[in-house]
Design a protein around this motif. Structure first.
Motif, PDB file in Angstrom:
ATOM      1  N   LEU A 156      13.655   1.003  12.481  1.00 33.76           N
ATOM      2  CA  LEU A 156      14.178   0.772  11.136  1.00 33.76           C
ATOM      3  C   LEU A 156      14.519  -0.694  10.945  1.00 33.76           C
ATOM      4  O   LEU A 156      14.773  -1.415  11.904  1.00 33.76           O
ATOM      5  CB  LEU A 156      15.460   1.573  10.903  1.00 33.76           C
ATOM      6  N   LEU A 157      14.574  -1.112   9.701  1.00 42.24           N
ATOM      7  CA  LEU A 157      15.315  -2.300   9.291  1.00 42.24           C
ATOM      8  C   LEU A 157      16.567  -1.831   8.562  1.00 42.24           C
ATOM      9  O   LEU A 157      16.601  -0.753   7.974  1.00 42.24           O
ATOM     10  CB  LEU A 157      14.488  -3.187   8.364  1.00 42.24           C
ATOM     11  N   SER A 158      17.615  -2.666   8.604  1.00 35.32           N
ATOM     12  CA  SER A 158      18.869  -2.410   7.871  1.00 35.32           C
ATOM     13  C   SER A 158      19.606  -1.186   8.384  1.00 35.32           C
ATOM     14  O   SER A 158      20.250  -0.477   7.610  1.00 35.32           O
ATOM     15  CB  SER A 158      18.601  -2.249   6.366  1.00 35.32           C
ATOM     16  N   MET A 159      19.551  -0.919   9.687  1.00 31.92           N
ATOM     17  CA  MET A 159      20.288   0.224  10.226  1.00 31.92           C
ATOM     18  C   MET A 159      21.774   0.123   9.887  1.00 31.92           C
ATOM     19  O   MET A 159      22.366  -0.935   9.989  1.00 31.92           O
ATOM     20  CB  MET A 159      20.103   0.338  11.740  1.00 31.92           C
ATOM     21  N   HIS A 160      22.346   1.230   9.490  1.00 28.93           N
ATOM     22  CA  HIS A 160      23.741   1.377   9.070  1.00 28.93           C
ATOM     23  C   HIS A 160      24.009   0.801   7.684  1.00 28.93           C
ATOM     24  O   HIS A 160      25.158   0.727   7.253  1.00 28.93           O
ATOM     25  CB  HIS A 160      24.729   0.824  10.092  1.00 28.93           C
ATOM     26  N   SER A 161      22.962   0.371   6.996  1.00 27.85           N
ATOM     27  CA  SER A 161      23.107   0.054   5.586  1.00 27.85           C
ATOM     28  C   SER A 161      23.198   1.351   4.786  1.00 27.85           C
ATOM     29  O   SER A 161      22.806   2.425   5.266  1.00 27.85           O
ATOM     30  CB  SER A 161      21.897  -0.765   5.112  1.00 27.85           C
ATOM     31  N   ALA A 162      23.685   1.246   3.568  1.00 26.18           N
ATOM     32  CA  ALA A 162      23.675   2.411   2.680  1.00 26.18           C
ATOM     33  C   ALA A 162      22.250   2.855   2.384  1.00 26.18           C
ATOM     34  O   ALA A 162      22.020   3.995   1.975  1.00 26.18           O
ATOM     35  CB  ALA A 162      24.396   2.084   1.378  1.00 26.18           C
ATOM     36  N   ARG A 163      21.280   1.958   2.599  1.00 27.12           N
ATOM     37  CA  ARG A 163      19.872   2.267   2.340  1.00 27.12           C
ATOM     38  C   ARG A 163      19.018   1.556   3.379  1.00 27.12           C
ATOM     39  O   ARG A 163      18.994   0.334   3.439  1.00 27.12           O
ATOM     40  CB  ARG A 163      19.501   1.832   0.923  1.00 27.12           C
ATOM     41  N   GLU A 164      18.335   2.348   4.201  1.00 31.31           N
ATOM     42  CA  GLU A 164      17.591   1.818   5.333  1.00 31.31           C
ATOM     43  C   GLU A 164      16.089   1.841   5.038  1.00 31.31           C
ATOM     44  O   GLU A 164      15.644   2.421   4.040  1.00 31.31           O
ATOM     45  CB  GLU A 164      17.930   2.643   6.581  1.00 31.31           C
ATOM     46  N   LEU A 165      15.296   1.251   5.936  1.00 32.21           N
ATOM     47  CA  LEU A 165      13.876   1.039   5.681  1.00 32.21           C
ATOM     48  C   LEU A 165      13.053   1.396   6.917  1.00 32.21           C
ATOM     49  O   LEU A 165      13.398   1.004   8.032  1.00 32.21           O
ATOM     50  CB  LEU A 165      13.630  -0.438   5.324  1.00 32.21           C
ATOM     51  N   CYS A 166      11.957   2.143   6.693  1.00 31.99           N
ATOM     52  CA  CYS A 166      11.014   2.408   7.772  1.00 31.99           C
ATOM     53  C   CYS A 166       9.593   2.369   7.216  1.00 31.99           C
ATOM     54  O   CYS A 166       9.381   2.225   6.010  1.00 31.99           O
ATOM     55  CB  CYS A 166      11.287   3.756   8.446  1.00 31.99           C
ATOM     56  N   HIS A 167       8.613   2.509   8.091  1.00 32.14           N
ATOM     57  CA  HIS A 167       7.212   2.668   7.698  1.00 32.14           C
ATOM     58  C   HIS A 167       6.922   4.159   7.603  1.00 32.14           C
ATOM     59  O   HIS A 167       7.382   4.948   8.447  1.00 32.14           O
ATOM     60  CB  HIS A 167       6.305   2.008   8.735  1.00 32.14           C
ATOM     61  N   VAL A 168       6.147   4.576   6.615  1.00 35.72           N
ATOM     62  CA  VAL A 168       5.916   6.012   6.399  1.00 35.72           C
ATOM     63  C   VAL A 168       5.243   6.679   7.595  1.00 35.72           C
ATOM     64  O   VAL A 168       5.424   7.887   7.819  1.00 35.72           O
ATOM     65  CB  VAL A 168       5.074   6.252   5.120  1.00 35.72           C
ATOM     66  N   ASN A 169       4.480   5.934   8.382  1.00 39.65           N
ATOM     67  CA  ASN A 169       3.763   6.553   9.499  1.00 39.65           C
ATOM     68  C   ASN A 169       4.687   6.959  10.645  1.00 39.65           C
ATOM     69  O   ASN A 169       4.370   7.891  11.392  1.00 39.65           O
ATOM     70  CB  ASN A 169       2.702   5.591  10.046  1.00 39.65           C
ATOM     71  N   ASN A 215       0.822  -1.207   0.000  1.00 33.81           N
ATOM     72  CA  ASN A 215       0.000   0.000   0.000  1.00 33.81           C
ATOM     73  C   ASN A 215       0.860   1.263   0.000  1.00 33.81           C
ATOM     74  O   ASN A 215       0.391   2.324   0.424  1.00 33.81           O
ATOM     75  CB  ASN A 215      -0.929   0.001   1.220  1.00 33.81           C
ATOM     76  N   GLY A 216       2.103   1.133  -0.470  1.00 35.15           N
ATOM     77  CA  GLY A 216       3.004   2.277  -0.462  1.00 35.15           C
ATOM     78  C   GLY A 216       3.388   2.720   0.927  1.00 35.15           C
ATOM     79  O   GLY A 216       3.778   3.870   1.146  1.00 35.15           O
ATOM     80  N   GLU A 217       3.309   1.786   1.908  1.00 38.38           N
ATOM     81  CA  GLU A 217       3.547   2.170   3.295  1.00 38.38           C
ATOM     82  C   GLU A 217       5.004   2.047   3.729  1.00 38.38           C
ATOM     83  O   GLU A 217       5.367   2.476   4.826  1.00 38.38           O
ATOM     84  CB  GLU A 217       2.672   1.345   4.244  1.00 38.38           C
ATOM     85  N   LEU A 218       5.854   1.480   2.882  1.00 36.29           N
ATOM     86  CA  LEU A 218       7.267   1.336   3.230  1.00 36.29           C
ATOM     87  C   LEU A 218       8.069   2.446   2.557  1.00 36.29           C
ATOM     88  O   LEU A 218       7.730   2.903   1.467  1.00 36.29           O
ATOM     89  CB  LEU A 218       7.785  -0.035   2.813  1.00 36.29           C
ATOM     90  N   PHE A 219       9.153   2.838   3.218  1.00 37.19           N
ATOM     91  CA  PHE A 219       9.962   3.969   2.755  1.00 37.19           C
ATOM     92  C   PHE A 219      11.426   3.588   2.892  1.00 37.19           C
ATOM     93  O   PHE A 219      11.875   3.177   3.965  1.00 37.19           O
ATOM     94  CB  PHE A 219       9.651   5.208   3.590  1.00 37.19           C
ATOM     95  N   ALA A 220      12.171   3.702   1.799  1.00 33.43           N
ATOM     96  CA  ALA A 220      13.599   3.368   1.798  1.00 33.43           C
ATOM     97  C   ALA A 220      14.408   4.582   1.408  1.00 33.43           C
ATOM     98  O   ALA A 220      14.030   5.339   0.498  1.00 33.43           O
ATOM     99  CB  ALA A 220      13.875   2.217   0.831  1.00 33.43           C
ATOM    100  N   ALA A 221      15.536   4.771   2.073  1.00 34.90           N
ATOM    101  CA  ALA A 221      16.419   5.899   1.773  1.00 34.90           C
ATOM    102  C   ALA A 221      17.734   5.683   2.497  1.00 34.90           C
ATOM    103  O   ALA A 221      17.829   4.888   3.437  1.00 34.90           O
ATOM    104  CB  ALA A 221      15.792   7.224   2.216  1.00 34.90           C
ATOM    105  N   GLY A 222      18.735   6.402   2.058  1.00 36.60           N
ATOM    106  CA  GLY A 222      19.987   6.444   2.798  1.00 36.60           C
ATOM    107  C   GLY A 222      19.882   7.436   3.953  1.00 36.60           C
ATOM    108  O   GLY A 222      19.010   8.306   3.988  1.00 36.60           O
ATOM    109  N   ARG A 223      20.745   7.252   4.935  1.00 39.40           N
ATOM    110  CA  ARG A 223      20.972   8.230   6.002  1.00 39.40           C
ATOM    111  C   ARG A 223      19.760   8.467   6.910  1.00 39.40           C
ATOM    112  O   ARG A 223      19.676   9.491   7.579  1.00 39.40           O
ATOM    113  CB  ARG A 223      21.461   9.565   5.404  1.00 39.40           C
TER     114      ARG A 223
END
Length: 423
Positions: free
Chosen positions: A394-407, A217-225
């Motif tokens: 978060l998932l993947s903390m300290h990865s070049a690209r991490e993941l959270c929920h938009v909420n 549902n577009g609820e996940l968000f990935a980005a660096g930093r």
């Protein structure tokens, strides 16, 4: 409140504007100035009247709202965060190469997940300082890549990848004779300055892939930093949208160098926060006893990224406390005070989340997996201000690209707003 699409787009835009801590501080200052904050110079006298102010020290940003009702004993409501993220930093004499490839000489900054940086288009970003002491921000856009060895040349790669930090993490950026390559000159040209005048630089790598929403549902968000620009953005949004005159002195303190241990002039173990709060109190006519009274009535929310339960590694988390992305910000707890939260802090955060209409969840580590620490205990130790540790899962903390929920970043910003308002 703006809708979720606008807020997440704003969050993603701030991440893209902030490839280094220096850019994060500058971009944060620019948006606060648009919101009516006045930038002050640490070497100059400061106004003592009510107002909205900010200071940049290297890659750190401190902003505050001083209400008209403030007196010598008025306390502070501080949101503490940090602007830096793990990665790689450009070494001296950085133009290197081997076997016809042009490479950049870098060293590891902080504790990145090294394998996550492989085969990504990276940029160089940071500051150049000229001989006259002037500072110029610079970024290259996509420019480098750390290439992984093909599996045909290492058939055991999938059985365990261990990278040599010196030999196997130097990114490529072209081919040719390295004697004719000059990375510093390229950076100087981008900044519009004479390369011969560059006397020093603090240049780091950043992933250039744009932030993205995805999922069912577009609820996940990935980005660096996102560790820890998530908290910086949440604090920026909360303080710039503060409308009512607060009863406390409201402050955002976004420090640099947390990933290195914070022991710098712009880090949380340095004098920055103590110096600024003291200057504010002195401007209000406070003596030492009145400053102590102000600190006794103060609170700090230390906001840093935390861990959501990982579905593929569930055994690494506490068996009973299972925070999930999308279920609200974390209240971070540790018996050994690696996080500064105590019972009073838990009550404060509960009140703030209730006032904001958001849910929160507790985080505690598995006893066999020691947790990291944050700027929370440092702030509590240096100033004696009651501090509570919180953050976005978060998932993947300290990865070049991490993941959270938009909420979750939006919920954290709402809780910070309620905290600033005095909840």
């Amino acid at each position: 409140m703006q809708n979720i699409d606008e807020l997440i787009a704003d969050f993603g835009g701030y991440i893209q504007d902030s490839p280094s801590s220096y850019h994060a501080a500058s971009a944060g200052a620019a948006r606060l100035e648009r919101a009516g904050f006045t930038r002050l110079d640490e070497a100059e006298a400061w106004p003592t009247s009510a107002g909205r102010y900010l200071v940049i020290r290297d890659g750190a940003l401190v902003a505050w709202v001083q209400p008209a009702v403030a007196t010598a004993t008025t306390g502070f409501r501080i949101l503490g965060a940090h602007t830096d993220s793990p990665g790689f930093k450009l070494k001296p004499k950085p133009s290197i190469g081997s076997d016809g490839w042009l490479q950049a000489g870098v060293e590891v900054y902080g504790g990145p997940l090294l394998n996550s940086w492989l085969d990504r288009e990276l940029e160089l970003a940071g500051r150049l300082v000229l001989r006259d002491g002037t500072e110029h921000l610079v970024r290259t856009g996509p420019y480098l890549r750390i290439p992984q060895l093909a599996i045909h040349l290492d058939r055991e790669a999938n059985n365990g990848l261990a990278l040599n930090r010196q030999r196997q993490t130097q990114p490529v950026y072209g081919v040719g004779d390295r004697s004719s390559a000059d990375l510093v000159a390229h950076l100087a040209a981008l900044a519009g300055v004479d390369a011969a005048e560059v006397a020093g630089y603090d240049i780091l790598t950043a992933d250039t892939q744009a932030p993205a929403r995805f999922g069912q549902n577009g609820e996940l968000f990935a980005a660096g930093r996102m560790d820890n620009l998530t908290s910086v953005w949440a604090g920026l949004h909360a303080i710039e949208t503060l409308t009512a005159d607060p009863e406390h002195i409201v402050m955002l303190a976004a420090f640099d160098h947390e990933e290195l241990g914070s022991e710098t002039r712009s880090g949380a173990s340095g004098p920055l926060l103590a110096e600024i709060t003291e200057r504010i109190s002195l401007g209000l006519g406070a003596d030492a006893a009145e400053r102590a009274r102000a600190y006794a009535g103060s609170w700090c929310l230390s906001a840093d990224a935390g861990h959501s339960v990982h579905p593929n590694y569930g055994e690494m988390h506490d068996p009973n406390v299972r925070p999930l992305a999308g279920s609200g910000p974390l209240l971070k707890i540790n018996a050994n005070q690696r996080y500064a939260t105590d019972a009073h802090g838990a009550a404060l955060f509960a009140r703030a989340c209730e006032a904001a209409g958001v849910q929160y969840q507790e985080f505690v580590s598995n006893n066999t997996v020691p947790c990291g620490s944050t700027i929370g205990p440092l702030t509590a130790t240096r100033l004696g201000i009651r501090t509570v540790d919180v953050g976005v899962p978060l998932l993947s903390m300290h990865s070049a690209r991490e993941l959270c929920h938009v909420n979750d970043p939006i919920a954290l910003s709402g809780a910070i707003s309620a905290f600033f308002a005095g909840a």
